[in-house]
Design an enzyme around this catalytic site. Sequence first.
Site, PDB file in Angstrom:
ATOM      1  N   THR A 166       0.822  -1.209   0.000  1.00  8.06           N
ATOM      2  CA  THR A 166       0.000   0.000   0.000  1.00  8.06           C
ATOM      3  C   THR A 166       0.859   1.263   0.000  1.00  8.06           C
ATOM      4  OG1 THR A 166      -1.509   1.285   1.396  1.00  8.06           O
ATOM      5  CG2 THR A 166      -0.122  -0.294   2.527  1.00  8.06           C
ATOM      6  N   GLU A 190       0.383   3.548   1.910  1.00 11.32           N
ATOM      7  CA  GLU A 190       0.453   4.035   3.294  1.00 11.32           C
ATOM      8  C   GLU A 190       1.812   3.773   3.933  1.00 11.32           C
ATOM      9  OE1 GLU A 190      -2.891   3.451   5.833  1.00 11.32           O
ATOM     10  OE2 GLU A 190      -4.308   3.607   4.182  1.00 11.32           O
ATOM     11  N   TYR A 250      -1.532  -0.403  11.221  1.00 10.81           N
ATOM     12  CA  TYR A 250      -1.775  -1.067   9.927  1.00 10.81           C
ATOM     13  C   TYR A 250      -0.611  -0.824   8.968  1.00 10.81           C
ATOM     14  CZ  TYR A 250      -3.301  -1.469   5.079  1.00 10.81           C
ATOM     15  OH  TYR A 250      -3.344  -1.760   3.731  1.00 10.81           O
ATOM     16  N   LYS A 293       2.246  -3.409   7.311  1.00  7.79           N
ATOM     17  CA  LYS A 293       2.442  -3.600   5.863  1.00  7.79           C
ATOM     18  C   LYS A 293       3.894  -3.276   5.488  1.00  7.79           C
ATOM     19  CE  LYS A 293      -0.281  -4.479   3.100  1.00  7.79           C
ATOM     20  NZ  LYS A 293      -0.738  -5.807   2.596  1.00  7.79           N
TER      21      LYS A 293
END
Length: 339
Positions: free
Chosen positions: A125, A127, A153, A157
Amino acid sequence: MTIIVTGGAGFIGSNFIFYMLGKYPSDRIICLDKLTYAGNLSTLAPVMENKNFRFVKADICDREAVYKLFEEEKPDVVVNFAAESHVDRSIEDPEVFLRTNIMGTAVLMDACRKYGIIRYHQVSTDEVYGDLPLDRPDLFFTEETPIHTSSPYSSSKAAADLLVLAYYRTYNLPVSISRCSNNYGPYHFPEKLIPLMIANALNDKPLPVYGEGLNVRDWLYVEDHCKAIDLIIRKGRVGEVYNVGGHNEMRNIDIVKIICKALGKSESLITFVKDRKGHDMRYAIDPTKISEELGWLPETKFEEGIKKTIQWYLDNRSWWEEIVSGEYKEYYSKMYDKR
Ligand code: NAD
Ligand code: TDX
């Protein structure tokens, strides 16, 4: 080719399975999914009878189950979508994010090392890059942008991405990573911004916008993401990271207003609520690498994609109504009642 798709009962994984079975009817696809709250077997109903498709209910952290599946199927490619994916849930309770997103990735790659594969692809991602300031519209995330995470989160990742690159360097495992911006489209779980706002608006419920709604996300229609992953596993270079994004930055508040307008609902449903902790301000992907190397470009314009998405939620009410009437109710009241 035989492809194991983990997390295929979720939003992007299911769209990927539909896309791949449609485009390569002779490839075999095995979906490995734990069916957590976010996994929905009914989503896969259209392909359950396809002789080139198999569904296996298992946890990617379950080494024995994963090895058994590799022994049975001898996959050529593994595409790992399986993850805990909701930032708000990670803020409430990080542990399962660390377990699934990090340990699960390690187990899958260990299986790849043991049984041999052509490609392990990690669906990551944008993010992992943290966020960008609102007053610097000239800045974008490139593959060289340092990892700088905000939430449990995104940290989980990012940890998984580092592990994937370590398995490449240490064991020469043929890996690739895609880091995509926010997806939207059919089968998006209604805890996420766009489907939550569509479902609430259709039920004339308040539309909870965090903070002032000025945070910016770079929205990509899910099928464009699936096309990018397909290109990367077939033509992308081993050991490389590819950013995937649509140059389609929008403020949350503007998205919610578009949904109100499309559904003929009053903007008075919009309710500003307490902001997300550590809320990332802006995500924006520079997709030059994947465009130049692999010829990928986003094909669905936002105006068209959001129309198709809203129509899908109108045509498939039973899919999301079943979700929002179940254990989701408890989640919703925990997250929003006193917000
Ligand atoms: P989702 O939450 O809709 O689906 C996740 C799926 O993984 C579910 O079917 C769930 O049952 C399964 N799963 C969870 N834990 C598992 C486990 N331990 N073992 C096996 N299966 C398990 O997620 P999504 O939005 O489809 O995201 C898929 C992937 O894409 C994730 O890795 C996410 O980080 C990444 N991603 C998502 C977006 C987005 O906008 N949604 C953007 C970029 C990257
Ligand atoms: O009720 C809400 N109100 C609100 O204002 C919700 C659920 C969200 N928001 C805001 C928070 C974000 O600024 O909307 C924006 C989008 O939120 P989410 O849909 O939760 O997505 P985001 O946090 O951006 O993360 C998503 O994109 C990157 C996916 O959930 C991740 O899995 C992916 O990695």
